[in-house]
Write a protein that holds these residues in place. Structure first.
Motif, PDB file in Angstrom:
ATOM      1  N   MET A 130      29.788  40.230  50.019  1.00 29.04           N
ATOM      2  CA  MET A 130      30.752  39.310  49.437  1.00 29.04           C
ATOM      3  C   MET A 130      30.678  37.980  50.184  1.00 29.04           C
ATOM      4  SD  MET A 130      34.749  39.757  48.457  1.00 29.04           S
ATOM      5  CE  MET A 130      34.328  41.204  47.560  1.00 29.04           C
ATOM      6  N   GLU A 131      30.925  36.917  49.485  1.00 22.42           N
ATOM      7  CA  GLU A 131      30.894  35.571  50.062  1.00 22.42           C
ATOM      8  C   GLU A 131      32.094  35.363  50.997  1.00 22.42           C
ATOM      9  OE1 GLU A 131      28.424  33.319  49.569  1.00 22.42           O
ATOM     10  OE2 GLU A 131      27.436  34.942  48.508  1.00 22.42           O
ATOM     11  N   PRO A 132      31.963  34.529  52.021  1.00 22.04           N
ATOM     12  CA  PRO A 132      33.056  34.339  52.974  1.00 22.04           C
ATOM     13  C   PRO A 132      34.268  33.609  52.396  1.00 22.04           C
ATOM     14  CG  PRO A 132      31.213  32.892  53.492  1.00 22.04           C
ATOM     15  CD  PRO A 132      30.760  33.821  52.388  1.00 22.04           C
ATOM     16  N   ASN A 133      34.135  32.956  51.261  1.00 20.14           N
ATOM     17  CA  ASN A 133      35.264  32.223  50.682  1.00 20.14           C
ATOM     18  C   ASN A 133      35.930  32.993  49.542  1.00 20.14           C
ATOM     19  OD1 ASN A 133      32.987  31.830  48.989  1.00 20.14           O
ATOM     20  ND2 ASN A 133      33.880  29.968  48.144  1.00 20.14           N
ATOM     21  N   ILE A 134      35.651  34.295  49.411  1.00 15.25           N
ATOM     22  CA  ILE A 134      36.235  35.117  48.349  1.00 15.25           C
ATOM     23  C   ILE A 134      37.018  36.267  48.968  1.00 15.25           C
ATOM     24  CG2 ILE A 134      35.747  36.641  46.395  1.00 15.25           C
ATOM     25  CD1 ILE A 134      33.279  34.963  45.832  1.00 15.25           C
ATOM     26  N   GLY A 135      38.237  36.469  48.484  1.00 16.06           N
ATOM     27  CA  GLY A 135      39.051  37.599  48.908  1.00 16.06           C
ATOM     28  C   GLY A 135      39.473  38.404  47.689  1.00 16.06           C
ATOM     29  N   VAL A 136      39.595  39.713  47.834  1.00 19.77           N
ATOM     30  CA  VAL A 136      39.976  40.584  46.722  1.00 19.77           C
ATOM     31  C   VAL A 136      41.117  41.491  47.157  1.00 19.77           C
ATOM     32  CG1 VAL A 136      39.222  42.395  45.133  1.00 19.77           C
ATOM     33  CG2 VAL A 136      37.647  40.566  45.764  1.00 19.77           C
ATOM     34  N   ILE A 137      42.157  41.534  46.331  1.00 20.60           N
ATOM     35  CA  ILE A 137      43.274  42.461  46.512  1.00 20.60           C
ATOM     36  C   ILE A 137      43.222  43.420  45.338  1.00 20.60           C
ATOM     37  CG2 ILE A 137      45.771  42.729  46.632  1.00 20.60           C
ATOM     38  CD1 ILE A 137      45.827  39.747  47.585  1.00 20.60           C
ATOM     39  N   ASP A 138      43.040  44.703  45.613  1.00 20.69           N
ATOM     40  CA  ASP A 138      42.986  45.730  44.574  1.00 20.69           C
ATOM     41  C   ASP A 138      44.196  46.623  44.790  1.00 20.69           C
ATOM     42  OD1 ASP A 138      42.044  47.265  42.468  1.00 20.69           O
ATOM     43  OD2 ASP A 138      40.757  48.482  43.750  1.00 20.69           O
ATOM     44  N   ALA A 139      45.123  46.663  43.824  1.00 18.41           N
ATOM     45  CA  ALA A 139      46.386  47.351  44.063  1.00 18.41           C
ATOM     46  C   ALA A 139      46.824  48.195  42.867  1.00 18.41           C
ATOM     47  CB  ALA A 139      47.469  46.328  44.375  1.00 18.41           C
ATOM     48  N   GLN A 140      47.651  49.180  43.191  1.00 22.70           N
ATOM     49  CA  GLN A 140      48.329  49.986  42.196  1.00 22.70           C
ATOM     50  C   GLN A 140      49.792  50.053  42.582  1.00 22.70           C
ATOM     51  OE1 GLN A 140      46.619  53.828  41.607  1.00 22.70           O
ATOM     52  NE2 GLN A 140      44.593  53.023  41.198  1.00 22.70           N
ATOM     53  N   GLU A 141      50.651  50.058  41.597  1.00 20.22           N
ATOM     54  CA  GLU A 141      52.076  50.192  41.864  1.00 20.22           C
ATOM     55  C   GLU A 141      52.714  50.961  40.722  1.00 20.22           C
ATOM     56  OE1 GLU A 141      54.119  46.193  40.181  1.00 20.22           O
ATOM     57  OE2 GLU A 141      52.964  45.930  42.015  1.00 20.22           O
ATOM     58  N   GLU A 142      53.912  51.421  40.958  1.00 23.88           N
ATOM     59  CA  GLU A 142      54.643  52.130  39.923  1.00 23.88           C
ATOM     60  C   GLU A 142      55.950  51.393  39.677  1.00 23.88           C
ATOM     61  OE1 GLU A 142      56.581  56.461  39.180  1.00 23.88           O
ATOM     62  OE2 GLU A 142      54.567  56.387  40.059  1.00 23.88           O
ATOM     63  N   PHE A 143      56.243  51.141  38.393  1.00 23.99           N
ATOM     64  CA  PHE A 143      57.463  50.444  37.998  1.00 23.99           C
ATOM     65  C   PHE A 143      58.053  51.177  36.807  1.00 23.99           C
ATOM     66  CE2 PHE A 143      59.648  47.126  35.508  1.00 23.99           C
ATOM     67  CZ  PHE A 143      60.611  46.767  36.440  1.00 23.99           C
ATOM     68  N   GLU A 144      59.286  51.605  36.938  1.00 29.02           N
ATOM     69  CA  GLU A 144      59.984  52.343  35.883  1.00 29.02           C
ATOM     70  C   GLU A 144      59.152  53.517  35.381  1.00 29.02           C
ATOM     71  OE1 GLU A 144      61.294  49.561  32.914  1.00 29.02           O
ATOM     72  OE2 GLU A 144      62.675  48.604  34.303  1.00 29.02           O
ATOM     73  N   GLY A 145      58.521  54.230  36.331  1.00 27.93           N
ATOM     74  CA  GLY A 145      57.768  55.423  35.989  1.00 27.93           C
ATOM     75  C   GLY A 145      56.411  55.186  35.366  1.00 27.93           C
ATOM     76  N   GLN A 146      55.975  53.942  35.317  1.00 25.70           N
ATOM     77  CA  GLN A 146      54.680  53.630  34.717  1.00 25.70           C
ATOM     78  C   GLN A 146      53.775  52.979  35.763  1.00 25.70           C
ATOM     79  OE1 GLN A 146      54.845  51.051  31.280  1.00 25.70           O
ATOM     80  NE2 GLN A 146      53.141  52.133  30.347  1.00 25.70           N
ATOM     81  N   ALA A 147      52.562  53.504  35.883  1.00 23.50           N
ATOM     82  CA  ALA A 147      51.608  52.985  36.865  1.00 23.50           C
ATOM     83  C   ALA A 147      50.967  51.694  36.373  1.00 23.50           C
ATOM     84  CB  ALA A 147      50.534  54.019  37.146  1.00 23.50           C
ATOM     85  N   THR A 148      50.760  50.769  37.295  1.00 24.18           N
ATOM     86  CA  THR A 148      50.086  49.502  36.998  1.00 24.18           C
ATOM     87  C   THR A 148      48.934  49.354  37.984  1.00 24.18           C
ATOM     88  OG1 THR A 148      52.133  48.478  36.251  1.00 24.18           O
ATOM     89  CG2 THR A 148      50.363  46.993  36.881  1.00 24.18           C
ATOM     90  N   HIS A 149      47.784  48.953  37.478  1.00 22.00           N
ATOM     91  CA  HIS A 149      46.631  48.694  38.340  1.00 22.00           C
ATOM     92  C   HIS A 149      46.179  47.272  38.098  1.00 22.00           C
ATOM     93  CE1 HIS A 149      42.249  48.751  39.390  1.00 22.00           C
ATOM     94  NE2 HIS A 149      42.832  49.104  40.517  1.00 22.00           N
ATOM     95  N   TYR A 150      45.981  46.511  39.189  1.00 21.54           N
ATOM     96  CA  TYR A 150      45.536  45.129  39.034  1.00 21.54           C
ATOM     97  C   TYR A 150      44.669  44.708  40.211  1.00 21.54           C
ATOM     98  CZ  TYR A 150      49.487  44.185  42.135  1.00 21.54           C
ATOM     99  OH  TYR A 150      50.377  44.195  43.180  1.00 21.54           O
ATOM    100  N   THR A 151      43.904  43.667  39.971  1.00 20.61           N
ATOM    101  CA  THR A 151      43.057  43.067  40.986  1.00 20.61           C
ATOM    102  C   THR A 151      43.335  41.576  41.018  1.00 20.61           C
ATOM    103  OG1 THR A 151      41.339  44.710  40.594  1.00 20.61           O
ATOM    104  CG2 THR A 151      40.670  42.702  41.717  1.00 20.61           C
TER     105      THR A 151
END
Length: 57
Positions: free
Chosen positions: A1-22
């Motif tokens: 990966m390039e030094p000027n790029i960052g990635v956040i890969d996350a999952q969360e649960e809200f009102e019983g429903q899973a969300t996945h985002y980057t």
């Protein structure tokens, strides 16, 4: 990966429903850049947002 790029890969649960985002940060300098938000699952379905970010020191 390039030094000027960052990635956040996350999952969360809200009102019983899973969300996945980057969040990919493309840093232009120490204080600003562009972000790409990509949600692949969850409330609102699949979506993409693009924006600029600024860090105030």
């Amino acid at each position: 990966m390039e030094p000027n790029i960052g990635v956040i890969d996350a999952q969360e649960e809200f009102e019983g429903q899973a969300t996945h985002y980057t969040i990919t940060l493309l840093c232009e300098n120490e204080h600003s850049g562009v972000y790409f938000y990509q949600q692949s699952k969850g409330i609102g379905g699949q979506r993409v947002n693009i924006g600029r970010y600024y860090i105030d020191k």
